[in-house]
Design a protein around this motif. Structure first.
Motif, mmCIF file in Angstrom:
data_model
loop_
_atom_site.group_PDB
_atom_site.id
_atom_site.type_symbol
_atom_site.label_atom_id
_atom_site.label_comp_id
_atom_site.label_asym_id
_atom_site.label_seq_id
_atom_site.Cartn_x
_atom_site.Cartn_y
_atom_site.Cartn_z
ATOM 1 N N PHE A 1 22.193 -26.719 5.853
ATOM 2 C CA PHE A 1 23.910 -26.696 5.656
ATOM 3 C C PHE A 1 24.046 -27.576 4.445
ATOM 4 O O PHE A 1 23.595 -28.581 4.411
ATOM 5 N N ASP A 2 24.674 -26.904 3.478
ATOM 6 C CA ASP A 2 25.002 -27.680 2.379
ATOM 7 C C ASP A 2 26.467 -28.498 2.866
ATOM 8 O O ASP A 2 27.329 -28.034 2.840
ATOM 9 N N MET A 3 26.273 -29.809 3.113
ATOM 10 C CA MET A 3 27.469 -30.508 3.616
ATOM 11 C C MET A 3 28.463 -30.838 2.091
ATOM 12 O O MET A 3 29.657 -30.930 2.735
ATOM 13 N N ALA B 1 32.475 -20.380 2.675
ATOM 14 C CA ALA B 1 31.868 -21.948 3.053
ATOM 15 C C ALA B 1 31.710 -22.058 4.212
ATOM 16 O O ALA B 1 32.419 -21.374 5.126
ATOM 17 N N SER B 2 31.247 -23.221 4.706
ATOM 18 C CA SER B 2 30.899 -23.448 6.246
ATOM 19 C C SER B 2 32.206 -24.189 6.457
ATOM 20 O O SER B 2 32.669 -25.018 5.693
ATOM 21 N N VAL B 3 32.532 -23.927 7.707
ATOM 22 C CA VAL B 3 33.865 -24.607 8.162
ATOM 23 C C VAL B 3 33.231 -25.377 9.441
ATOM 24 O O VAL B 3 32.768 -24.933 10.471
ATOM 25 N N PHE B 4 33.534 -26.748 9.546
ATOM 26 C CA PHE B 4 33.213 -27.702 10.460
ATOM 27 C C PHE B 4 34.479 -28.060 11.202
ATOM 28 O O PHE B 4 35.296 -28.536 10.600
ATOM 29 N N GLY B 5 34.500 -27.846 12.604
ATOM 30 C CA GLY B 5 35.745 -28.171 13.507
ATOM 31 C C GLY B 5 35.107 -29.482 13.997
ATOM 32 O O GLY B 5 33.972 -29.336 14.617
ATOM 33 N N VAL B 6 35.499 -30.460 13.743
ATOM 34 C CA VAL B 6 35.141 -31.801 14.006
ATOM 35 C C VAL B 6 36.185 -32.818 14.597
ATOM 36 O O VAL B 6 37.623 -32.448 14.531
ATOM 37 N N GLY B 7 35.926 -33.852 15.353
ATOM 38 C CA GLY B 7 36.718 -34.808 15.439
ATOM 39 C C GLY B 7 36.854 -35.934 14.477
ATOM 40 O O GLY B 7 36.311 -35.662 13.172
ATOM 41 N N ALA B 8 37.681 -37.118 14.736
ATOM 42 C CA ALA B 8 38.084 -37.889 13.476
ATOM 43 C C ALA B 8 36.920 -38.818 13.335
ATOM 44 O O ALA B 8 36.870 -39.530 12.257
ATOM 45 N N VAL C 1 31.959 -30.831 17.902
ATOM 46 C CA VAL C 1 31.509 -29.954 16.580
ATOM 47 C C VAL C 1 31.612 -28.320 17.074
ATOM 48 O O VAL C 1 30.986 -28.176 18.054
ATOM 49 N N ILE C 2 32.158 -27.828 16.041
ATOM 50 C CA ILE C 2 31.991 -26.476 16.023
ATOM 51 C C ILE C 2 31.882 -25.872 14.489
ATOM 52 O O ILE C 2 32.466 -26.373 13.565
ATOM 53 N N GLN C 3 30.843 -25.245 14.292
ATOM 54 C CA GLN C 3 30.522 -24.586 12.928
ATOM 55 C C GLN C 3 30.734 -23.285 12.857
ATOM 56 O O GLN C 3 30.181 -22.465 13.861
ATOM 57 N N GLY C 4 31.039 -22.743 11.656
ATOM 58 C CA GLY C 4 31.344 -21.321 11.363
ATOM 59 C C GLY C 4 31.420 -21.209 9.871
ATOM 60 O O GLY C 4 31.094 -22.053 9.008
ATOM 61 N N GLY D 1 24.930 -33.933 0.147
ATOM 62 C CA GLY D 1 23.566 -33.100 0.020
ATOM 63 C C GLY D 1 23.377 -32.160 1.038
ATOM 64 O O GLY D 1 24.357 -31.873 1.788
ATOM 65 N N GLN D 2 22.219 -31.626 1.330
ATOM 66 C CA GLN D 2 22.002 -30.491 2.438
ATOM 67 C C GLN D 2 21.494 -31.150 3.619
ATOM 68 O O GLN D 2 20.812 -32.265 3.431
ATOM 69 N N MET D 3 21.626 -30.498 4.832
ATOM 70 C CA MET D 3 21.216 -31.115 6.071
ATOM 71 C C MET D 3 20.735 -29.942 6.756
ATOM 72 O O MET D 3 21.336 -28.983 7.192
#
Length: 399
Positions: free
Chosen positions: A198-200, A120-127, A104-107, A193-195
C-alpha cells in the motif's frame, strides 16, 4: 616436507599452467560470486520488509474478524466470521494500558478535484491514526474525534495524492469527490512511503462511518490497538480476548501481535535467503567437478614426475599432500576471487539500482568461502590418492 615448501611447490605447479588454472578456478569464482550477490539481495529484501513492518511502531496489536479452528478429522476446518464494530473498538480503548485504537476499512475509489481525477486507496479510519500508525500531519489537522455516530464529510490527503490533485496549491478547505460524495479537505499527511504493497502517500483518509456507507459494509475490516511500551503483550492479548468474548459470546475473532507478524515474516525471509543461497551454490558444484577433472588430468600428465619424487625418497604421504595442496590452492584462489567479485557486483548494484535493497550477508559469504575450501579438499582427495599409490618403477617407465 615442510609446509612452506609444500605451499611454494603447489603454487609453482599451478603457475606453470596459468590458463588451465584460471579456467578451473573460474567455476568457483562464478559460484561464490553468485552466492554473494543473491544472498546480499535476499538479505537486503529481508531488512527492507522488516523495516516496512516496524515503521508503524512495535507496540501494536491487530484484531481481525473470524476464527479458524481445526477439528479432529484431518483437514476438517470450521471458519466462523462475526463482524467487528465501532462499538468493539470503543470498548477496547477503555482497557488498561491501551493508549489508542483505530478501526480500519480499506478500499479503492476514484478521487476527483476540479478537472483532475485518479484512483487511490481510501482508508476509513478513526481519529487516532497519527498516534497508532506513527504518521504525522504535515498541513492542517487529522480527522476529529468523537464523531462515531454522525461523522462529517472530512478528508485528509496523502502527500502524493495532494501533489497529483492540487499541484502546488493549498488544498485545505477545498472539496474533493470520492465516489458519489463530496468531502472537504482538512489536512495533508507527511510522506510515509509504502507499507506491504500500500502506498500510504497515494491514499486518502475519511471517517470510518463514511467509509462504511461508501463501501456498503456493516463491520470494520480490522481494529489496530496501540498499548503502552513496557507492558507484556501477552497480558494485553488476554484482556482483549476476554472483552471481545464477553461482547460476542464466543471467540469469533483473531488477534495478531506485531511480534507474531515479525517472527513469521523473519522466518519466511530467512528461508528465502537460504533458498537463493542454495541456488547460487549449484555453481559451486560445477566448480568442484572442474577441480576434480583438472587434478585427475594433472596426475596422468605428471606420472614420471611422481616416479622421480618417489625415487629420491618422497613418501606416499608427501605425494598425497602435494596434489591435495594444489587442489586446495585452486579452491582458495577461486573462493577469494569469487568473494571479491561478488562484493564488487553487490556494491555496483547499490549505485546503479539505488531502490534495490542490497546488504552483504557476511555469514553466508564466510560460509561460501569455507565451502569452497571443502570442495577443493574433496575434489583433490581421489587424484591425490591415485598419485600416492603409484609405484616408483612403474611411474619412472611412463612417458
Amino acid at each position: 616436507m615442510r609446509a612452506i615448501d609444500l605451499i611454494t611447490l603447489s603454487y609453482r605447479s599451478i603457475g606453470s599452467q596459468k590458463l588451465r588454472s584460471v579456467l578451473t578456478a573460474l567455476g568457483l569464482i562464478i559460484g561464490i560470486a553468485a552466492v554473494v550477490i543473491l544472498t546480499s539481495i535476499g538479505r537486503g529484501v529481508h531488512q527492507f520488509v522488516l523495516a516496512e513492518f516496524t515503521q508503524f511502531g512495535t507496540n501494536l496489536l491487530a484484531v481481525f474478524p473470524g476464527k479458524t479452528t481445526t477439528l479432529g478429522l484431518s483437514g476438517a476446518t470450521i471458519s466462523t466470521v462475526r463482524p467487528l464494530t465501532q462499538d468493539d473498538a470503543a470498548s477496547l480503548e477503555r482497557l488498561d494500558h491501551v493508549l489508542a485504537v483505530v478501526p480500519v476499512i480499506q478500499g479503492n475509489a476514484r478521487i476527483e478535484a476540479g478537472d483532475k481525477q485518479r484512483r487511490a486507496s481510501v482508508f476509513g479510519v478513526g481519529a487516532a491514526v497519527p498516534e497508532v500508525w506513527k504518521i504525522n500531519v504535515q498541513q492542517g489537522r487529522f480527522l476529529p474525534a468523537g464523531e462515531m455516530n454522525n461523522p462529517r464529510a472530512f478528508a485528509v490527503l496523502g502527500s502524493k495524492l495532494r501533489d497529483e490533485l492540487f499541484g502546488g496549491d493549498n488544498p485545505l478547505g477545498k472539496r474533493v469527490r470520492i465516489g458519489a460524495d463530496r468531502y472537504r479537505v482538512i489536512g495533508v499527511m507527511e510522506e510515509k512511503g509504502q507499507m506491504v504493497g500500500f502506498d500510504m502517500d497515494d491514499s486518502i483518509y475519511i471517517p470510518i462511518g463514511k467509509a462504511l456507507e461508501m463501501f456498503d459494509r456493516e463491520s470494520v475490516m480490522e481494529i489496530d490497538l496501540l498499548y503502552q511500551s513496557g507492558v507484556a503483550v501477552e497480558g494485553i492479548e488476554k484482556a482483549v480476548s476476554r472483552l471481545l468474548v464477553a461482547r460476542h459470546g464466543q471467540e469469533d475473532f483473531t488477534i495478531i501481535t506485531q511480534n507474531q507478524m515479525l517472527e513469521t515474516m523473519d522466518s519466511i525471509l530467512n528461508i528465502l535467503t537460504m533458498a537463493v543461497a542454495a541456488l547460487g551454490s549449484i555453481s559451486l558444484l560445477v566448480g568442484s567437478v572442474g577441480i576434480l577433472t583438472i587434478m585427475t588430468i594433472a596426475v596422468s600428465e605428471r606420472i614420471s614426475e611422481i616416479g622421480l619424487l618417489r625415487a629420491v625418497g618422497a613418501e606416499q604421504r608427501t605425494i598425497f599432500q602435494i596434489f591435495l595442496a594444489e587442489a586446495l590452492a585452486l579452491s582458495l584462489a577461486g573462493g577469494a576471487g569469487g568473494i571479491l567479485l561478488g562484493i564488487a557486483v553487490a556494491q555496483a548494484l547499490k549505485l546503479v539500482v539505488p531502490k534495490l535493497p542490497v546488504e552483504l550477508a557476511w555469514y553466508y559469504i564466510v560460509g561460501a568461502f569455507f565451502i569452497s575450501l571443502v570442495i577443493g579438499i574433496a575434489a583433490g582427495v581421489l587424484p591425490a590418492m591415485k598419485a600416492a599409490r603409484l609405484k616408483p618403477l612403474d611411474a619412472l617407465r611412463t612417458e
